[in-house]
Structures are given as C-alpha cells and as structure tokens.
Design an enzyme around this catalytic site. Sequence first.
Site, PDB file in Angstrom:
ATOM      1  N   ARG A  48       0.810  -1.232   0.000  1.00 50.29           N
ATOM      2  CA  ARG A  48       0.000   0.000   0.000  1.00 50.29           C
ATOM      3  C   ARG A  48       0.841   1.278   0.000  1.00 50.29           C
ATOM      4  O   ARG A  48       0.300   2.372  -0.170  1.00 50.29           O
ATOM      5  CB  ARG A  48      -0.955  -0.008   1.200  1.00 50.29           C
ATOM      6  CG  ARG A  48      -2.128  -0.955   0.997  1.00 50.29           C
ATOM      7  CD  ARG A  48      -2.791  -1.331   2.303  1.00 50.29           C
ATOM      8  NE  ARG A  48      -3.291  -0.178   3.020  1.00 50.29           N
ATOM      9  CZ  ARG A  48      -3.591  -0.173   4.323  1.00 50.29           C
ATOM     10  NH1 ARG A  48      -3.405  -1.273   5.047  1.00 50.29           N
ATOM     11  NH2 ARG A  48      -4.059   0.905   4.878  1.00 50.29           N
ATOM     12  N   GLY A  67       9.323  -3.487  12.337  1.00 49.41           N
ATOM     13  CA  GLY A  67      10.099  -2.464  11.641  1.00 49.41           C
ATOM     14  C   GLY A  67       9.274  -1.312  11.101  1.00 49.41           C
ATOM     15  O   GLY A  67       9.816  -0.270  10.734  1.00 49.41           O
ATOM     16  N   GLY A 120      -5.474  -7.743  15.769  1.00 48.54           N
ATOM     17  CA  GLY A 120      -5.692  -8.900  16.625  1.00 48.54           C
ATOM     18  C   GLY A 120      -6.309  -8.455  17.952  1.00 48.54           C
ATOM     19  O   GLY A 120      -5.875  -7.452  18.525  1.00 48.54           O
ATOM     20  N   GLU A 136      -7.233 -13.066  15.518  1.00 54.90           N
ATOM     21  CA  GLU A 136      -7.114 -12.105  14.417  1.00 54.90           C
ATOM     22  C   GLU A 136      -8.498 -11.701  13.916  1.00 54.90           C
ATOM     23  O   GLU A 136      -9.436 -12.510  13.938  1.00 54.90           O
ATOM     24  CB  GLU A 136      -6.298 -12.724  13.274  1.00 54.90           C
ATOM     25  CG  GLU A 136      -4.849 -13.005  13.625  1.00 54.90           C
ATOM     26  CD  GLU A 136      -4.117 -11.755  14.101  1.00 54.90           C
ATOM     27  OE1 GLU A 136      -4.007 -10.792  13.339  1.00 54.90           O
ATOM     28  OE2 GLU A 136      -3.680 -11.748  15.270  1.00 54.90           O
ATOM     29  N   ARG A 173      26.923  27.958   2.377  1.00 52.59           N
ATOM     30  CA  ARG A 173      27.183  26.590   1.926  1.00 52.59           C
ATOM     31  C   ARG A 173      28.285  25.941   2.770  1.00 52.59           C
ATOM     32  O   ARG A 173      28.928  26.592   3.589  1.00 52.59           O
ATOM     33  CB  ARG A 173      27.537  26.602   0.442  1.00 52.59           C
ATOM     34  CG  ARG A 173      26.312  26.948  -0.427  1.00 52.59           C
ATOM     35  CD  ARG A 173      26.699  27.120  -1.871  1.00 52.59           C
ATOM     36  NE  ARG A 173      27.468  25.987  -2.348  1.00 52.59           N
ATOM     37  CZ  ARG A 173      28.256  26.017  -3.416  1.00 52.59           C
ATOM     38  NH1 ARG A 173      28.394  27.140  -4.108  1.00 52.59           N
ATOM     39  NH2 ARG A 173      28.909  24.936  -3.787  1.00 52.59           N
ATOM     40  N   LYS A 211      30.703  30.155   0.403  1.00 49.89           N
ATOM     41  CA  LYS A 211      31.079  28.741   0.396  1.00 49.89           C
ATOM     42  C   LYS A 211      32.525  28.575   0.819  1.00 49.89           C
ATOM     43  O   LYS A 211      33.386  29.325   0.362  1.00 49.89           O
ATOM     44  CB  LYS A 211      30.881  28.174  -1.010  1.00 49.89           C
ATOM     45  CG  LYS A 211      31.181  26.687  -1.104  1.00 49.89           C
ATOM     46  CD  LYS A 211      31.787  26.284  -2.427  1.00 49.89           C
ATOM     47  CE  LYS A 211      33.266  26.570  -2.457  1.00 49.89           C
ATOM     48  NZ  LYS A 211      33.974  25.989  -3.624  1.00 49.89           N
ATOM     49  N   TYR A 263      29.034  36.694  -4.295  1.00 46.52           N
ATOM     50  CA  TYR A 263      29.477  35.311  -4.162  1.00 46.52           C
ATOM     51  C   TYR A 263      30.885  35.303  -3.570  1.00 46.52           C
ATOM     52  O   TYR A 263      31.829  35.848  -4.154  1.00 46.52           O
ATOM     53  CB  TYR A 263      29.484  34.575  -5.503  1.00 46.52           C
ATOM     54  CG  TYR A 263      30.121  33.206  -5.364  1.00 46.52           C
ATOM     55  CD1 TYR A 263      29.571  32.252  -4.499  1.00 46.52           C
ATOM     56  CD2 TYR A 263      31.286  32.867  -6.044  1.00 46.52           C
ATOM     57  CE1 TYR A 263      30.163  31.013  -4.323  1.00 46.52           C
ATOM     58  CE2 TYR A 263      31.887  31.623  -5.871  1.00 46.52           C
ATOM     59  CZ  TYR A 263      31.316  30.704  -5.005  1.00 46.52           C
ATOM     60  OH  TYR A 263      31.904  29.481  -4.816  1.00 46.52           O
ATOM     61  N   ASN A 302      36.667  31.914  -8.273  1.00 40.65           N
ATOM     62  CA  ASN A 302      37.521  30.922  -7.624  1.00 40.65           C
ATOM     63  C   ASN A 302      37.822  29.731  -8.513  1.00 40.65           C
ATOM     64  O   ASN A 302      38.609  28.877  -8.144  1.00 40.65           O
ATOM     65  CB  ASN A 302      36.861  30.439  -6.325  1.00 40.65           C
ATOM     66  CG  ASN A 302      35.489  29.841  -6.567  1.00 40.65           C
ATOM     67  OD1 ASN A 302      34.785  30.232  -7.493  1.00 40.65           O
ATOM     68  ND2 ASN A 302      35.113  28.885  -5.744  1.00 40.65           N
ATOM     69  N   TYR A 303      37.228  29.684  -9.681  1.00 42.68           N
ATOM     70  CA  TYR A 303      37.264  28.464 -10.481  1.00 42.68           C
ATOM     71  C   TYR A 303      37.621  28.815 -11.919  1.00 42.68           C
ATOM     72  O   TYR A 303      36.978  29.664 -12.538  1.00 42.68           O
ATOM     73  CB  TYR A 303      35.871  27.833 -10.402  1.00 42.68           C
ATOM     74  CG  TYR A 303      35.711  26.486 -11.055  1.00 42.68           C
ATOM     75  CD1 TYR A 303      36.574  25.433 -10.744  1.00 42.68           C
ATOM     76  CD2 TYR A 303      34.684  26.251 -11.960  1.00 42.68           C
ATOM     77  CE1 TYR A 303      36.407  24.190 -11.335  1.00 42.68           C
ATOM     78  CE2 TYR A 303      34.504  25.006 -12.538  1.00 42.68           C
ATOM     79  CZ  TYR A 303      35.373  23.983 -12.227  1.00 42.68           C
ATOM     80  OH  TYR A 303      35.207  22.748 -12.805  1.00 42.68           O
TER      81      TYR A 303
HETATM   82  C1  UD1 Z   1      -0.206  -8.464  13.264  1.00 39.89           C
HETATM   83  C2  UD1 Z   1      -0.749  -9.325  14.409  1.00 39.89           C
HETATM   84  C3  UD1 Z   1      -1.985  -8.653  14.985  1.00 39.89           C
HETATM   85  C4  UD1 Z   1      -1.668  -7.252  15.453  1.00 39.89           C
HETATM   86  C5  UD1 Z   1      -1.068  -6.458  14.292  1.00 39.89           C
HETATM   87  C6  UD1 Z   1      -0.596  -5.122  14.753  1.00 39.89           C
HETATM   88  C7  UD1 Z   1      -0.218 -11.627  13.863  1.00 39.89           C
HETATM   89  C8  UD1 Z   1      -0.705 -12.875  13.293  1.00 39.89           C
HETATM   90  N1  UD1 Z   1      -1.090 -10.623  13.897  1.00 39.89           N
HETATM   91  O1  UD1 Z   1      -1.178  -8.389  12.251  1.00 39.89           O
HETATM   92  O2  UD1 Z   1      -2.485  -9.412  16.081  1.00 39.89           O
HETATM   93  O3  UD1 Z   1      -2.827  -6.590  15.922  1.00 39.89           O
HETATM   94  O4  UD1 Z   1       0.071  -7.159  13.758  1.00 39.89           O
HETATM   95  O5  UD1 Z   1      -0.210  -4.352  13.634  1.00 39.89           O
HETATM   96  O6  UD1 Z   1       0.912 -11.543  14.294  1.00 39.89           O
HETATM   97  N2  UD1 Z   1       5.961  -9.567   8.849  1.00 39.89           N
HETATM   98  C9  UD1 Z   1       7.064 -10.282   8.464  1.00 39.89           C
HETATM   99  N3  UD1 Z   1       6.904 -11.473   7.862  1.00 39.89           N
HETATM  100  C10 UD1 Z   1       5.664 -12.024   7.609  1.00 39.89           C
HETATM  101  C11 UD1 Z   1       4.538 -11.270   8.018  1.00 39.89           C
HETATM  102  C12 UD1 Z   1       4.715 -10.059   8.644  1.00 39.89           C
HETATM  103  O7  UD1 Z   1       8.202  -9.833   8.651  1.00 39.89           O
HETATM  104  O8  UD1 Z   1       5.610 -13.103   7.066  1.00 39.89           O
HETATM  105  C13 UD1 Z   1       6.146  -8.279   9.516  1.00 39.89           C
HETATM  106  C14 UD1 Z   1       5.600  -7.128   8.709  1.00 39.89           C
HETATM  107  O9  UD1 Z   1       6.597  -6.582   7.893  1.00 39.89           O
HETATM  108  C15 UD1 Z   1       5.171  -6.155   9.785  1.00 39.89           C
HETATM  109  C16 UD1 Z   1       4.782  -7.055  10.947  1.00 39.89           C
HETATM  110  O10 UD1 Z   1       5.419  -8.295  10.703  1.00 39.89           O
HETATM  111  O11 UD1 Z   1       6.227  -5.347  10.212  1.00 39.89           O
HETATM  112  C17 UD1 Z   1       3.295  -7.225  11.076  1.00 39.89           C
HETATM  113  O12 UD1 Z   1       2.763  -7.750   9.891  1.00 39.89           O
HETATM  114  P1  UD1 Z   1       1.358  -7.278   9.357  1.00 39.89           P
HETATM  115  O13 UD1 Z   1       1.022  -8.096   8.187  1.00 39.89           O
HETATM  116  O14 UD1 Z   1       1.324  -5.819   9.231  1.00 39.89           O
HETATM  117  O15 UD1 Z   1       0.435  -7.602  10.609  1.00 39.89           O
HETATM  118  P2  UD1 Z   1      -0.788  -8.574  10.704  1.00 39.89           P
HETATM  119  O16 UD1 Z   1      -0.344  -9.968  10.498  1.00 39.89           O
HETATM  120  O17 UD1 Z   1      -1.886  -8.034   9.901  1.00 39.89           O
END
Ligand code: UD1
Length: 458
Positions: free
Chosen positions: A13, A105, A141, A155, A334, A352, A367, A387-388
Amino acid sequence: MNVVILAAGMGKRMQSALPKVLHPLAGKPLLQHVIDTARRLSPSKLCVIYGHGGAAVPEMVGKLALDSGAAIDTALQQPQLGTGHAVMQAVPQLDEDAPTLVLYGDVPLTTEQSLRSLVEAAGNDKLGILTVEQANPFGLGRIVRENGRIVRIVEEKDASDLERAIREINSGIMCIPTRHLKRWLAALSNNNAQGEYYLTDIVAQAVSECVEVVSASPSAEWEVAGVNSKVQLAELERRHQLNIATALLEKGVTLMDPARIDVRGELICGRDVVIDVGCVFEGRVELADGVTVGPHCVLVNAKVAAGANIKPFCHIEDAVVGSKSQIGPYARLRPGTELGEDVHVGNFVEIKNSQVAAHSKANHLAYVGDATVGSRVNIGAGTITCNYDGANKFRTVIEDDAFIGSDSQLVAPVTVGKGATLGAGTTLTKDAPAGKLTISRPKQMTLDGWTRPVKVKK
Ligand code: UD1
Ligand code: CA
C-alpha cells in the site's frame, strides 16, 4: 535480552519501489527508528528479519552496524508465511537464557519507556504483550480475556462477532521467554483464515502450559501505530514532529507555531531561542542562547552562536555562524562557511568554504567562495570571487579593513592587502597592495560635440 525486528513485509500500500521500512520519518528510515529505540535497551542480540526489497534492507542495517560498531544480525524470510514464521528465522541466533522482545520495523514511535515497562512486566518467565484499547480496532488482533486474564489472541479475520467487539488490541510487540519460544513456534499451524503461521498463537500455548501471560500499555495509541500507507506515514510524521515541538517548548524554546516546524535530526537549543514558522532543521543543528530564526529557513548541520539573527528564507548547510551575526533575508551559507562575531550577510549573498572574521559585511548580491576574509571588511554589492578556472579552484584572501567596491571580480588566486580599497567595477587579477586604492576600470571620458545617430528615412 534478545530483540527481533520484523521487517519482511512488502508494504504494497505504500505504492513504492522502496521497501516500506526504509521510508523516512523525520528524515530517518522507519526501521532505523526501531533499531535506535531497541538499542537503548542494550540488547545482547539484535536481529532484523527482512524479505522484500532485495539487498536494500540488509545493506542499510549493515551500514548502521558499521557506523556504531555494534553488531546487528539479519535473517532472510523467504517466502513470508506470517509473523510466527518470521520469528522462526531468528531462532538459531537467539540467546536462550534471555527473553526475546519482538518489534515491528514499521512501528517507529514506540518509546523506550513503554518497552521497558513491557520487559519488566514479562520478567524472565512470563509472556508479555503490549496492548492498547482502541476506539476503532478494525483489522487488528483482539486480546481475549477470561476473568481478566489473557487467554489468547484472535485475528480480525478469524474472530467471531463477539470477539470483534473487543477493543483491546495486540500491538504485535511481545516479550517472550526464549526457552519456550522455539517449541511454541515449531507447534504453530497455518490452519486459519489467512493460511499464515501466526506469532499470536503462542499465547494460547503459553496459557495451556500455565506460563503466565501479562500485558503492559503504552502512553498513547500512536506509540504502537504502524505504517502501511503514505497516509499513515504522514500522520505519524505529524505526530512525531508535534512531540519534538512539545519537547522544545518544554525546554523554553519559543516556537511561533508548534505545528509548523520540522526537525529531521537533532536540534539543540540554548535559552531564549525563538523559531518562526516553516523552518526545517536537518542533521545536527545547534542554536545558542538568544538565537532567532526567521520564517522559512532551512538549517542543515549548522552551529549558530549566541545572539545571532537568522532572517527569513535562509539556507544554511555545514556552516558556523558567529555570535550576534545577522544573516539574510535570502542568504545562502554553503558547506565550509565559518563566520565570526557580528558578521552581516545580506540578501542574495552566497558564501562557500570561506572564513569571514568579526564585523565584516557582505550585505547584497555577492558570491564569496574559497576565500579568507579578515575583520571589518566591507564587500560591496555584486562582488564575486572568481575561484574556479574551469578545472581548478583557488583561494582569495582579503585582509582586515579592506573595502571591496561594488561589482568587483577577484580572480583567484589573489590577495587584497590590509586596509586596501578596490574601486567599484574592478577586475582584480594581481594582488592589491595594503592601504592603497586599486582600480582596474578604464578612465571615464566624455566626448564633446557627439550626437546620437538619427534614423535614415527611405
Ligand atoms: C499483526 C498481528 C496482529 C496485530 C497487528 C498489529 C499476527 C498474526 N497478527 O497483524 O495481532 O494486531 O500485527 O499491527 O501476528 N511480517 C514479516 N513477515 C511475515 C509477516 C509479517 O516480517 O511473514 C512483519 C511485517 O513486515 C510487519 C509485521 O510483521 O512489520 C506485522 O505484519 P502485518 O502483516 O502488518 O500484521 P498482521 O499480520 O496483519
Ligand atoms: Ca499491519
């Protein structure tokens, strides 16, 4: 403590070629915000799970580790089969005797304080979840409790209508006893609405094994807000900027409008600093006591000494401004510019890689590049240091008390001696001796009896 940061998701997205966690918030990648906060907890292991975006994420992490001299592990999750599957990739690297804190992350603004309260609540043998009551919990969740105790997480897509009515949500941030984690992850199934291995399913496992499940909550919803779109990124940017502005106000800085300042780095202010609207600060910027910054200035890695006045619309980068100096409006300093005390730099003046000593002035349209300018020098309007030569750069030296007439060109390398005066319009190609008037202009003359040509009629 171990910290695992999940960053393998693709972030469709965001509509961008850049991996989601590398999008900047306050000029810094989302993932770096999370890493920086995690590091304040002094984890013994820090592991980033990456997937989408090729080498970009591990490259950025590698660079961060190199810059700080502290190791950060990375593990590839390919394909992405859910949050439980993501954590599995880190398991071989985790220290079994310490708990594991799972962060996302793409959730950049969680405070150190909230993480500490979660880690404390979990201790060494409990499962801790950072939860929050949300007015609109859609898509998240839900925390299912029985008699007040957490029994599982469900979930959105797997939830009953009754469960969907629950407003306490899982932030995703958890602190897990590592010695149980391996076993719990191995027992996960993907028999659910999304066909994923949910990390959240370890909660029911913990409960069935009589491992206590506890929760902690952050100070506000934005602490656990994730970024899935540019809209959410923009919302969190504003929130973060407002937090920074509030902290500056609390330290006594006057902000003409706390909603109209952007700090993308570190802004250090002395007492009685005033910042007008629309300013952007990047890198490390220091404003000493009594500095005022007018509207719509950009300051990047700059140091401004006490009492200096930066007037509107200035651009200052990698530069030092001396105390009580007056800069702008519309000045550009600069990299490598160092101004002494009470230096005046006026409109449409660019400086600069130059030192300008105390009480010198360049008030209009000039300048000054690769120059060493002494004290009490006056640089007239339209002065240019050449200067150049198209291949190499050369220095111009202007000694104390020199006066450079307007519209002069100083063809470097060249020196203007102490107290020398250049007549307006001088093209200086040889050194100008101290204390004398040097002028390169042809002598002015007037032709008597001259008349303008008249148009010949045909
Ligand atoms: C997850 C939680 C949900 C919580 C929500 C909060 C689970 C099953 N669900 O939802 O309960 O309310 O986060 O935002 O854990 N990621 C990976 N690898 C994967 C899947 C996800 O690294 O295979 C990382 C994503 O990059 C992200 C984070 O995990 O940073 C969460 O993934 P996302 O898909 O946003 O969350 P949900 O599974 O929808
Ligand atoms: Ca999400």
